[in-house]
Write a protein that holds these residues in place. Structure first.
Motif, mmCIF file in Angstrom:
data_model
loop_
_atom_site.group_PDB
_atom_site.id
_atom_site.type_symbol
_atom_site.label_atom_id
_atom_site.label_comp_id
_atom_site.label_asym_id
_atom_site.label_seq_id
_atom_site.Cartn_x
_atom_site.Cartn_y
_atom_site.Cartn_z
ATOM 1 N N THR A 108 32.630 39.158 51.887
ATOM 2 C CA THR A 108 33.027 39.660 53.052
ATOM 3 C C THR A 108 34.477 38.693 53.427
ATOM 4 O OG1 THR A 108 31.392 37.978 54.036
ATOM 5 C CG2 THR A 108 30.686 40.133 53.708
ATOM 6 N N SER A 109 34.721 37.600 52.654
ATOM 7 C CA SER A 109 35.895 37.243 53.259
ATOM 8 C C SER A 109 37.398 37.611 53.174
ATOM 9 C CB SER A 109 36.018 35.437 52.281
ATOM 10 O OG SER A 109 36.310 35.934 51.043
ATOM 11 N N GLY A 110 37.310 38.975 52.443
ATOM 12 C CA GLY A 110 38.621 39.409 52.074
ATOM 13 C C GLY A 110 39.616 38.868 50.815
ATOM 14 N N ARG A 111 38.985 37.610 50.360
ATOM 15 C CA ARG A 111 39.633 36.928 49.324
ATOM 16 C C ARG A 111 39.021 37.559 47.990
ATOM 17 N NH1 ARG A 111 39.948 30.495 49.997
ATOM 18 N NH2 ARG A 111 37.803 30.806 49.201
ATOM 19 N N LYS A 112 39.691 37.451 46.938
ATOM 20 C CA LYS A 112 39.412 38.149 45.783
ATOM 21 C C LYS A 112 39.785 37.193 44.477
ATOM 22 C CE LYS A 112 40.014 42.325 45.111
ATOM 23 N NZ LYS A 112 40.810 43.763 44.868
ATOM 24 N N TRP A 113 38.741 36.864 43.583
ATOM 25 C CA TRP A 113 39.131 36.317 42.440
ATOM 26 C C TRP A 113 39.430 37.183 41.321
ATOM 27 C CZ3 TRP A 113 39.647 31.090 42.111
ATOM 28 C CH2 TRP A 113 39.068 30.212 43.289
ATOM 29 N N ILE A 114 40.399 37.090 40.500
ATOM 30 C CA ILE A 114 40.912 38.032 39.743
ATOM 31 C C ILE A 114 40.708 37.307 38.251
ATOM 32 C CG2 ILE A 114 42.661 39.753 38.995
ATOM 33 C CD1 ILE A 114 43.648 39.694 41.870
ATOM 34 N N VAL A 115 39.903 37.778 37.321
ATOM 35 C CA VAL A 115 39.454 36.895 36.278
ATOM 36 C C VAL A 115 39.738 37.803 34.952
ATOM 37 C CG1 VAL A 115 37.754 35.533 34.940
ATOM 38 C CG2 VAL A 115 37.897 35.722 37.449
ATOM 39 N N ASP A 116 40.397 37.199 34.066
ATOM 40 C CA ASP A 116 40.513 37.754 32.628
ATOM 41 C C ASP A 116 40.006 36.376 31.755
ATOM 42 O OD1 ASP A 116 40.839 38.337 29.866
ATOM 43 O OD2 ASP A 116 42.843 39.422 30.525
ATOM 44 N N PRO A 117 38.676 36.803 31.311
ATOM 45 C CA PRO A 117 38.113 35.512 30.493
ATOM 46 C C PRO A 117 38.505 35.208 29.365
ATOM 47 C CG PRO A 117 36.768 37.343 30.623
ATOM 48 C CD PRO A 117 37.674 37.765 31.340
ATOM 49 N N SER A 120 43.336 38.590 51.642
ATOM 50 C CA SER A 120 43.079 39.894 52.105
ATOM 51 C C SER A 120 44.240 40.644 52.189
ATOM 52 C CB SER A 120 42.507 40.174 53.514
ATOM 53 O OG SER A 120 43.182 39.645 54.554
ATOM 54 N N ASN A 121 45.598 40.242 51.996
ATOM 55 C CA ASN A 121 46.851 40.920 51.973
ATOM 56 C C ASN A 121 47.476 41.083 50.658
ATOM 57 O OD1 ASN A 121 46.958 41.436 54.841
ATOM 58 N ND2 ASN A 121 47.501 39.294 54.955
ATOM 59 N N ASN A 122 46.462 40.741 49.683
ATOM 60 C CA ASN A 122 47.059 40.654 48.218
ATOM 61 C C ASN A 122 47.952 39.551 47.822
ATOM 62 O OD1 ASN A 122 45.486 42.584 46.965
ATOM 63 N ND2 ASN A 122 46.664 44.375 47.358
ATOM 64 N N GLU A 123 48.235 38.424 48.852
ATOM 65 C CA GLU A 123 48.925 37.247 48.531
ATOM 66 C C GLU A 123 48.249 36.418 47.437
ATOM 67 O OE1 GLU A 123 52.055 36.316 49.464
ATOM 68 O OE2 GLU A 123 52.416 38.498 50.245
ATOM 69 N N LEU A 124 48.728 35.891 46.574
ATOM 70 C CA LEU A 124 48.172 35.144 45.403
ATOM 71 C C LEU A 124 47.978 33.604 46.054
ATOM 72 C CD1 LEU A 124 49.841 36.781 42.597
ATOM 73 C CD2 LEU A 124 47.233 36.800 42.871
ATOM 74 N N LEU A 125 46.936 33.154 45.954
ATOM 75 C CA LEU A 125 46.832 31.765 46.619
ATOM 76 C C LEU A 125 46.711 30.455 45.443
ATOM 77 C CD1 LEU A 125 44.167 32.618 49.426
ATOM 78 C CD2 LEU A 125 46.770 32.562 49.572
ATOM 79 N N VAL A 126 46.142 30.958 44.582
ATOM 80 C CA VAL A 126 45.837 29.987 43.469
ATOM 81 C C VAL A 126 45.816 30.467 42.219
ATOM 82 C CG1 VAL A 126 43.769 28.595 42.493
ATOM 83 C CG2 VAL A 126 44.241 28.467 44.720
#
Length: 261
Positions: free
Chosen positions: A75-84, A107-113
């Motif tokens: 529910t945070s709007g943040r997303k972890w994007i993972v290629d294992p 939530s705006n598709n800005e990359l943070l980490v």
């Protein structure tokens, strides 16, 4: 983002240990077809499971988008994007070029980490938005090379879709004339990480997915580079194509992409 980066590093390192334990030890039973000319192994699935466990335990309100299907709708709007395990075919053939790729977007598709970990060489590439890119804790920058006679440029070759093959080959021929050499490592995340630290002067590939490039995009940008789609759009999530480099090499590759695509 300190805690987020720390957890991403932990997840990448633990996943890397799982992958290394199986490197060179795969049997035919460990390799499964996923799509046409695309494969998955037990190492992909085990490493993704561990990454998902670490990230969801630390950030239960965040979402997950993982290549092998692990997901969470937070529910945070943040997303972890993972290629294992980016570079699975290399891994299957015991070719030691593969990595773990983890990125966090808002939530705006800005990359943070971003974290890209190459376990064979124990190379850890990290970035935080606004804080630069590091390799094993030391700041790195993109190359400043401009002379086409010196440029080493990375790409990804079409391997399972061929409708754009002729356009790609035409563009490749064009880039060959304006470079000292072309490399195809077999891992977009590594290509982007190497562009971020100046090993490659530019990278381009058509038809990628978010888990292939999300972490690498932030690495390049925080190292002073430019990343867009083939159309010049900086919103890389709007398209499946990537061009990365310094201002001169990016412009050169972009002009060729627009000519041939």
């Amino acid at each position: 983002m300190k805690r987020e980066l720390e957890k991403a590093i932990q997840a990448a390192r633990e996943a890397g240990s799982i992958i290394l334990a199986k490197f060179g030890e795969l049997s035919e039973q460990d390799i499964h077809p996923k799509e046409f000319k695309d494969f998955v192994t037990g190492a992909d699935k085990e490493s993704e499971k561990r990454i998902a466990e670490i990230l969801t335990a630390a950030f239960p309100e965040d979402s997950l988008l993982c290549e092998e299907g692990s997901s969470a709708n937070g529910t945070s709007g943040r997303k972890w994007i993972v290629d294992p395990l980016d570079g699975t075919l290399n891994f299957i053939h015991s070719f030691p070029v593969f990595c773990v790729s983890i990125a966090l977007s808002d939530s705006n598709n800005e990359l943070l980490v971003a974290v890209v970990y190459q376990p064979v060489l124990d190379e850890l590439f990290t970035a935080e938005k606004g804080k630069g890119t590091k390799l094993n804790g030391k700041p790195v920058r993109i190359s400043d090379r401009q002379d086409t006679r010196q440029l080493l440029i990375a790409t990804g070759i079409p391997f399972k879709e061929y409708h754009y093959l002729e356009s790609y080959v035409s563009m490749l021929k064009d880039v060959i004339h304006d470079s000292a050499g072309i490399r195809r490592a077999g891992s977009a995340a590594i290509d982007l990480a190497y562009t971020a630290c100046g090993r490659f002067d530019a990278f381009w590939e058509y038809k990628l997915y978010p888990w292939d490039y999300a972490a690498g995009v932030l690495l390049v940008r925080e190292a002073g580079g430019i990343v867009t789609g083939f159309d010049g759009n900086p919103d890389v999530f709007a398209h499946h194509s990537i061009i990365a480099g310094n201002p001169e090499t990016h412009a050169m590759i972009a002009a060729k992409a627009q000519k041939h695509f």
